[in-house]
Design a protein around this motif. Structure first.
Motif, mmCIF file in Angstrom:
data_model
loop_
_atom_site.group_PDB
_atom_site.id
_atom_site.type_symbol
_atom_site.label_atom_id
_atom_site.label_comp_id
_atom_site.label_asym_id
_atom_site.label_seq_id
_atom_site.Cartn_x
_atom_site.Cartn_y
_atom_site.Cartn_z
ATOM 1 N N LEU A 86 0.860 -1.188 0.000
ATOM 2 C CA LEU A 86 0.000 0.000 0.000
ATOM 3 C C LEU A 86 0.895 1.237 0.000
ATOM 4 O O LEU A 86 1.986 1.212 0.573
ATOM 5 C CB LEU A 86 -0.870 0.049 1.260
ATOM 6 C CG LEU A 86 -1.892 -1.047 1.468
ATOM 7 C CD1 LEU A 86 -2.484 -0.952 2.869
ATOM 8 C CD2 LEU A 86 -2.983 -0.947 0.423
ATOM 9 N N ASP A 87 0.410 2.298 -0.607
ATOM 10 C CA ASP A 87 1.123 3.575 -0.553
ATOM 11 C C ASP A 87 0.755 4.245 0.760
ATOM 12 O O ASP A 87 -0.409 4.558 1.003
ATOM 13 C CB ASP A 87 0.718 4.445 -1.739
ATOM 14 C CG ASP A 87 1.488 5.748 -1.821
ATOM 15 O OD1 ASP A 87 2.130 6.145 -0.826
ATOM 16 O OD2 ASP A 87 1.446 6.376 -2.883
ATOM 17 N N GLY A 88 1.749 4.458 1.604
ATOM 18 C CA GLY A 88 1.515 5.085 2.899
ATOM 19 C C GLY A 88 1.576 6.599 2.860
ATOM 20 O O GLY A 88 1.473 7.253 3.885
ATOM 21 N N GLY A 89 1.779 7.164 1.665
ATOM 22 C CA GLY A 89 1.797 8.613 1.515
ATOM 23 C C GLY A 89 3.190 9.165 1.307
ATOM 24 O O GLY A 89 4.194 8.477 1.513
ATOM 25 N N SER A 90 3.234 10.412 0.877
ATOM 26 C CA SER A 90 4.525 11.062 0.661
ATOM 27 C C SER A 90 4.443 12.522 1.069
ATOM 28 O O SER A 90 3.375 13.117 1.095
ATOM 29 C CB SER A 90 4.966 10.939 -0.799
ATOM 30 O OG SER A 90 4.058 11.562 -1.659
#
Length: 157
Positions: A86-90
């Motif tokens: 999953l993309d945890g954000g940036s």
């Protein structure tokens, strides 16, 4: 009950090792096409005069233009023990504008690895830091990105 860590010595040793650099030439046409693709009609991305009137040295790239620049190959690849991600954000920090004619060199490194357990079961959080440096050796931007790896419950043993 304590479970064995999935963070191996190999993974720990990879923290902080920068990828090989990858250089990109910033071209006027690429900036124009990118601005059109994201439907940003700000004239500082297409009109030299408007960009200069706005205080820039010429046409600049939209901040998100840097997303089109990938870092070079990693020097110390690691094996992630989970199959799903999953993309945890940036988070982005911007320091200098990117102008037509700039050469941007991109490198990335693993900044941190952490384990946790949640609704998805055991998870591995990998935080990468990517730097974008221009031909004057100025950092124009830095991105910190978190990826969350996990094993679906039906695949856990």
């Amino acid at each position: 009950m304590s479970e064995k860590s999935v963070i191996t010595k190999e993974m720990q040793n990879a923290i902080g090792i920068e990828s090989y650099p990858q250089a990109y030439d910033v071209e006027k046409g690429a900036i124009r096409k990118f601005a059109e693709a994201i439907e940003d009609q700000n004239p500082i991305y297409t009109d030299e005069k408007k960009a200069c009137e706005s205080g820039y040295l010429g046409i600049i790239a939209p901040p998100t233009f840097l997303r089109s620049m990938e870092p070079g190959t990693v020097k110390s690849p690691i094996r992630i023990p989970y199959t799903e991600m999953l993309d945890g954000g940036s988070e982005w920090e911007y320091f200098e504008p990117v102008h037509v004619g700039d050469q941007i060199t991109v490198t990335s490194k693993i900044a941190d690895l952490k384990e946790s357990t949640g609704k998805l079961g055991p998870m591995l959080f990998k935080t990468d830091e990517t730097k974008y440096i221009n031909q004057l050796n100025q950092i124009v931007a830095r991105q910190t990105n978190t990826l969350i790896y996990y094993q679906p419950a039906k695949e856990q043993q």
